[in-house]
Design a protein around this motif. Sequence first.
Motif, PDB file in Angstrom:
ATOM      1  N   ARG A  35      39.889 -47.072 -10.501  1.00 36.89           N
ATOM      2  CA  ARG A  35      38.826 -45.536 -10.461  1.00 36.89           C
ATOM      3  C   ARG A  35      38.130 -45.576 -12.351  1.00 36.89           C
ATOM      4  N   PRO A  36      39.468 -45.841 -13.352  1.00 38.15           N
ATOM      5  CA  PRO A  36      39.379 -45.972 -14.823  1.00 38.15           C
ATOM      6  C   PRO A  36      38.172 -47.294 -14.711  1.00 38.15           C
ATOM      7  N   PHE A  52      34.500 -45.528 -13.270  1.00 42.40           N
ATOM      8  CA  PHE A  52      34.114 -44.702 -14.334  1.00 42.40           C
ATOM      9  C   PHE A  52      33.833 -45.202 -15.534  1.00 42.40           C
ATOM     10  N   ARG A  53      33.888 -46.535 -16.247  1.00 44.17           N
ATOM     11  CA  ARG A  53      33.901 -46.806 -17.039  1.00 44.17           C
ATOM     12  C   ARG A  53      32.416 -47.466 -16.982  1.00 44.17           C
ATOM     13  N   LEU A  80      30.321 -44.762 -16.417  1.00 43.49           N
ATOM     14  CA  LEU A  80      29.805 -43.863 -18.237  1.00 43.49           C
ATOM     15  C   LEU A  80      28.916 -45.117 -18.657  1.00 43.49           C
ATOM     16  N   ALA A  81      28.491 -45.697 -19.187  1.00 43.60           N
ATOM     17  CA  ALA A  81      27.992 -47.588 -20.222  1.00 43.60           C
ATOM     18  C   ALA A  81      26.853 -47.700 -19.461  1.00 43.60           C
ATOM     19  N   ARG A 105      25.819 -43.364 -20.266  1.00 42.59           N
ATOM     20  CA  ARG A 105      25.724 -42.288 -20.975  1.00 42.59           C
ATOM     21  C   ARG A 105      25.694 -41.052 -20.874  1.00 42.59           C
ATOM     22  N   ASP A 106      26.098 -40.725 -19.589  1.00 40.86           N
ATOM     23  CA  ASP A 106      26.140 -39.580 -19.402  1.00 40.86           C
ATOM     24  C   ASP A 106      27.728 -38.691 -18.370  1.00 40.86           C
ATOM     25  N   PRO A 107      28.948 -38.684 -19.397  1.00 42.51           N
ATOM     26  CA  PRO A 107      30.107 -38.591 -18.560  1.00 42.51           C
ATOM     27  C   PRO A 107      30.377 -37.672 -17.663  1.00 42.51           C
ATOM     28  N   ASP A 108      29.375 -36.264 -17.338  1.00 50.52           N
ATOM     29  CA  ASP A 108      29.618 -35.922 -16.202  1.00 50.52           C
ATOM     30  C   ASP A 108      28.964 -36.426 -14.828  1.00 50.52           C
ATOM     31  N   MET A 122      26.318 -55.266 -18.671  1.00 47.21           N
ATOM     32  CA  MET A 122      27.568 -53.909 -18.890  1.00 47.21           C
ATOM     33  C   MET A 122      28.357 -54.591 -18.073  1.00 47.21           C
ATOM     34  N   VAL A 169      30.981 -55.570 -21.059  1.00 46.64           N
ATOM     35  CA  VAL A 169      31.930 -54.642 -21.138  1.00 46.64           C
ATOM     36  C   VAL A 169      32.653 -54.631 -20.023  1.00 46.64           C
TER      37      VAL A 169
END
Lengths: 200, 143
Positions: A40-41, A44-45, A48-49, A52-55, A158, A162
């Motif tokens: 999951r992390p 999510f990462r 997010l990258a 650029r929207d956490p929600d 990414m 990343v």
Amino acid sequence: MATTTTVLESMAKPAVATAFSQDVAADDATAFAEIAARYRPQIFRFLLASLRDPDAAETLTQDCLLKAHRNWASFRGESSVMTWLLRIAINLQKDHWRSRRLQFWKLTNSNSVDAEDASQWLPSGESSPETQVVAKDQVRQVWKAVKGLSERQRTVFMLRHVEEMEIHEIANTIGLSEGTVKAHLSRAMVRVRAELGGRR
Amino acid sequence: MNFDEQNREIEDLEMESALRNFRASVHSWSEYEFSKTRTVKRSRWAAMWVVFAKPAMGWALGCVLMVSSVGIPVTVHHQRQLIAERNAQLLRQQRLAKQAAEQQAALAMTDDELLSHVDSDIAQAAPDAMQPLASLMGESSTR
């Protein structure tokens, strides 16, 4: 956790896929819960990258795991779990961009973080304030370059820089040839280099 | 190592450092956002939509589908029946009109035509077997 590792190892090897599916059938829900917690992390990462929207990243991560759970029975272990999950995440991300483009006339609530704000994040190391300033500036420039990339170039960039994935893994995840992935990555790197003030 | 090569090496190092910082920044940001508790925001209208409007819409759609699936064939059948009845009535009317026209035509015959019709009916030659009787009648009338 040892069980999960065994399960994941067997997933990566198609030869033992049958044995794996029998194992998973025995305790499907528990196995999936462990995999979800583990990956999951990272999902999510990546989201997010990319967004650029956490929600939105959080929502799409949930959707990704939900979709994976629904299709868990059909997963044959031909690729690694992470590759499979990232493939789902990339498809969801595409749908997200498409729906955003379709809703351009609608006043949508976007919590997209500006590249300037995103560049403020740096691990609190022992580096000097000067180094921190230089690093922040570099991160801001990379974000600026990433903003100008096409969707596919950004995804490849990414995954490579990343998520630190290998070219063949990226190709497998996106469903492109290694040559195409290299071409996208090369174009993305030219852009980043240009933004950083290097040679064009 | 000439100046160009040195320059390129410096640029490569800078690029490497920028990408490393970028990766660290994204990881750091992601860790923060991931550990942050997030409340789900939902507007009152959205909540109402889920609780009331959505099921109501579902029911309404179901009713419309049911009514249309039953109602349309019934209406079509009824329409066909009406058309068939109208056609039958038209045929009946046409038949009656034809009969009336024939009757009218029969009545419209003139008296002369009727007399000539009667004459032609009765003015027929006497059969051979009746011939002596006919001659006797002719004689008695002359006397």
